[in-house]
Design an enzyme around this catalytic site. Structure first.
Site, PDB file in Angstrom:
ATOM      1  N   ASP A  35      -6.303 -22.016 -26.052  1.00 13.16           N
ATOM      2  CA  ASP A  35      -5.843 -22.456 -24.724  1.00 13.16           C
ATOM      3  C   ASP A  35      -7.004 -22.674 -23.764  1.00 13.16           C
ATOM      4  O   ASP A  35      -6.993 -23.591 -22.950  1.00 13.16           O
ATOM      5  CB  ASP A  35      -4.894 -21.414 -24.107  1.00 13.16           C
ATOM      6  N   TYR A  38      -8.493 -26.049 -24.179  1.00 14.74           N
ATOM      7  CA  TYR A  38      -7.566 -27.044 -23.627  1.00 14.74           C
ATOM      8  C   TYR A  38      -7.705 -27.076 -22.100  1.00 14.74           C
ATOM      9  O   TYR A  38      -7.852 -28.147 -21.499  1.00 14.74           O
ATOM     10  CB  TYR A  38      -6.142 -26.660 -24.028  1.00 14.74           C
ATOM     11  N   LEU A  85      30.291 -36.353 -29.007  1.00 16.99           N
ATOM     12  CA  LEU A  85      30.534 -36.043 -30.417  1.00 16.99           C
ATOM     13  C   LEU A  85      31.919 -35.455 -30.588  1.00 16.99           C
ATOM     14  O   LEU A  85      32.389 -34.703 -29.741  1.00 16.99           O
ATOM     15  CB  LEU A  85      29.525 -34.993 -30.898  1.00 16.99           C
ATOM     16  N   LYS A 119      22.971 -27.857 -32.786  1.00 20.67           N
ATOM     17  CA  LYS A 119      23.448 -28.506 -31.561  1.00 20.67           C
ATOM     18  C   LYS A 119      22.954 -27.678 -30.387  1.00 20.67           C
ATOM     19  O   LYS A 119      23.417 -26.571 -30.143  1.00 20.67           O
ATOM     20  CB  LYS A 119      24.967 -28.596 -31.546  1.00 20.67           C
ATOM     21  N   LYS A 294      25.130 -35.837 -39.200  1.00 15.36           N
ATOM     22  CA  LYS A 294      25.195 -37.300 -39.030  1.00 15.36           C
ATOM     23  C   LYS A 294      25.017 -37.952 -40.392  1.00 15.36           C
ATOM     24  O   LYS A 294      24.116 -37.552 -41.147  1.00 15.36           O
ATOM     25  CB  LYS A 294      24.067 -37.772 -38.106  1.00 15.36           C
TER      26      LYS A 294
HETATM   27  S1  IVH Z   1      23.812 -36.532 -31.353  1.00 15.03           S
HETATM   28  C1  IVH Z   1      26.113 -40.330 -30.882  1.00 15.03           C
HETATM   29  N1  IVH Z   1      22.498 -34.321 -31.895  1.00 15.03           N
HETATM   30  O1  IVH Z   1      25.891 -32.876 -27.771  1.00 15.03           O
HETATM   31  C2  IVH Z   1      25.735 -38.947 -31.069  1.00 15.03           C
HETATM   32  N2  IVH Z   1      23.780 -34.433 -29.888  1.00 15.03           N
HETATM   33  O2  IVH Z   1      28.776 -33.635 -27.581  1.00 15.03           O
HETATM   34  C3  IVH Z   1      25.025 -38.426 -29.901  1.00 15.03           C
HETATM   35  N3  IVH Z   1      23.658 -32.428 -28.506  1.00 15.03           N
HETATM   36  O3  IVH Z   1      25.674 -35.415 -25.362  1.00 15.03           O
HETATM   37  C4  IVH Z   1      24.696 -37.014 -29.927  1.00 15.03           C
HETATM   38  N4  IVH Z   1      22.294 -31.299 -29.816  1.00 15.03           N
HETATM   39  O4  IVH Z   1      23.856 -33.639 -25.367  1.00 15.03           O
HETATM   40  C5  IVH Z   1      23.325 -34.960 -31.040  1.00 15.03           C
HETATM   41  N5  IVH Z   1      21.259 -32.430 -32.447  1.00 15.03           N
HETATM   42  C6  IVH Z   1      22.075 -33.080 -31.601  1.00 15.03           C
HETATM   43  C7  IVH Z   1      22.521 -32.490 -30.402  1.00 15.03           C
HETATM   44  C8  IVH Z   1      23.385 -33.213 -29.582  1.00 15.03           C
HETATM   45  C9  IVH Z   1      22.981 -31.287 -28.669  1.00 15.03           C
HETATM   46  C10 IVH Z   1      24.552 -32.734 -27.363  1.00 15.03           C
HETATM   47  C11 IVH Z   1      24.225 -34.005 -26.647  1.00 15.03           C
HETATM   48  C12 IVH Z   1      25.478 -34.817 -26.602  1.00 15.03           C
HETATM   49  C13 IVH Z   1      26.508 -33.804 -26.909  1.00 15.03           C
HETATM   50  C14 IVH Z   1      27.677 -34.461 -27.607  1.00 15.03           C
END
Ligand code: IVH
Length: 339
Positions: A35, A38, A85, A119, A294
């Site tokens: 650090d 840096y 989602l 998530k 996904k």
């Molecule tokens: S993909 C079209 N990946 O979840 C798909 N979302 O309920 C778009 N989120 O608004 C989302 N971690 O804020 C995706 N690894 C992740 C995520 C994620 C958190 C949140 C995001 C989104 C919400 C959807």
């Protein structure tokens, strides 16, 4: 006064090195220099820029914090809508999701490859890079229109102001989650308590409150972080043939991606991934509320398309609501203190 060529070269060299250190630190989690080194380079660059202000560029690592607070946030229309989602709350719902996908694709026999990652419980952000430079950061808002929070997002050390490496598209929109790591959240609430102020109920609220500051100097003191998980507009089309490969390319350009991202094949491996992340949930250092799967192949994503506001090719498998427990505990503690 013109800038000596030597000073110009040195400033460019320092910026490149500092950007590379940031990449090693935030993306690879494997710093190359201590650090102190840096900090020394950053101070040398600051001194050069103070002596020759013409050397200052908006992308300089010294220019993360804006000098002027904003009067308000302006609206941004997303060129590609930011979707939400669908959720799965049980293994049965996950199995049904996978079955629907295979039926739609008419590929009953083939197991689907999914890109899996946690998530994050934070805020969705769209970063827009033009010629490798961060030109705009916007909140999700209603999915079509969000707010311009560029000044604030620029203060987040793990968000590159300038992409590194080469080969990025002229226009690159990257999506991800801004969140507050638990350590930072606890520190923030300790500081608030010491100052006799009310703390934040949870890291998500703290992250949201931090991004909503009109004065970026306040945001700069909040240790926010970001993981990238998706895309908006990209000039010239997708970065690769799969979701996971496209995301990995982002890391080569200095953008931070989840080290927990894996590809899994078939729903059994999805469920296994969910269980494994669930076990480690409390040692990740940040709050998550489930796992996102996904369909990995982008051509299959395209064939599956969307329903209303959510893609058919993705799902969030949520953890059982533990949040409610946390909330109840918080209320308990506050009543104890004031009562
Ligand atoms: S993909 C079209 N990946 O979840 C798909 N979302 O309920 C778009 N989120 O608004 C989302 N971690 O804020 C995706 N690894 C992740 C995520 C994620 C958190 C949140 C995001 C989104 C919400 C959807």
């Amino acid at each position: 006064m013109s800038v000596p060529a030597k000073a110009r070269r040195r400033a460019a060299e320092l910026r490149e090195q500092i950007n590379l250190h940031n990449y090693r630190y935030y993306v690879l989690d494997d710093p190359q220099v201590p650090d102190s080194e840096y900090d020394r380079q950053l101070r040398e660059l600051q001194a050069l820029e103070a002596e020759y202000p013409e050397l200052i560029t908006p992308q300089s690592p010294t220019q993360r914090v804006g000098a002027q607070p904003l009067a308000g946030f302006t609206e941004v229309t997303h060129r590609v809508p930011m979707l939400s989602l669908d959720n799965a709350f049980s293994e049965e719902e996950m199995i049904a999701f996978d079955r629907r996908i295979r039926e739609r694709l008419g590929e009953h026999s083939d197991a689907i490859v999914y890109s899996a990652e946690p998530k994050l419980d934070g805020l969705a952000i769209n970063l827009r890079y033009q010629s490798g430079q961060l030109v705009q950061a916007a909140t999700r808002g209603d999915g079509n229109q969000g707010e311009d929070v560029t000044q604030n997002v620029r203060t987040i050390s793990s968000v590159p102001l300038q992409l590194i490496g080469s080969g990025w598209p002229e226009i690159l929109e990257v999506r991800g989650e801004i969140y507050l790591p638990l350590e930072g959240f606890e520190r923030l609430n300790r500081d608030a308590a010491a100052a006799g102020e009310k703390g934040f109920a949870n890291p998500r609220n703290a992250a949201a409150g931090s991004l909503r500051q009109l004065d970026s100097r306040i945001t700069a003191r909040r240790p926010l972080a970001m993981y990238c998980y998706g895309f908006g507009e990209i000039e010239g089309g997708p970065l690769a043939e799969t979701q996971s490969e496209s995301i990995r390319r982002l890391a080569d350009w200095g953008l931070r991606i989840s080290p927990e991202m894996r590809t899994v094949t078939g729903v059994e491996e999805c469920l296994e991934y969910y269980r494994r992340i669930g076990e480690r949930r409390h040692s990740l250092g940040y709050e998550i509320d489930g796992v996102v799967f996904k369909v990995d192949r982008l051509d299959l994503q395209e064939r599956l398309g969307f329903v209303s506001r959510a893609p058919r090719w993705a799902i969030a498998q949520k953890f059982p609501a533990q949040e409610e427990m946390t909330r109840l505990l918080n209320i308990d503690i506050q009543v104890g203190r004031t009562g």
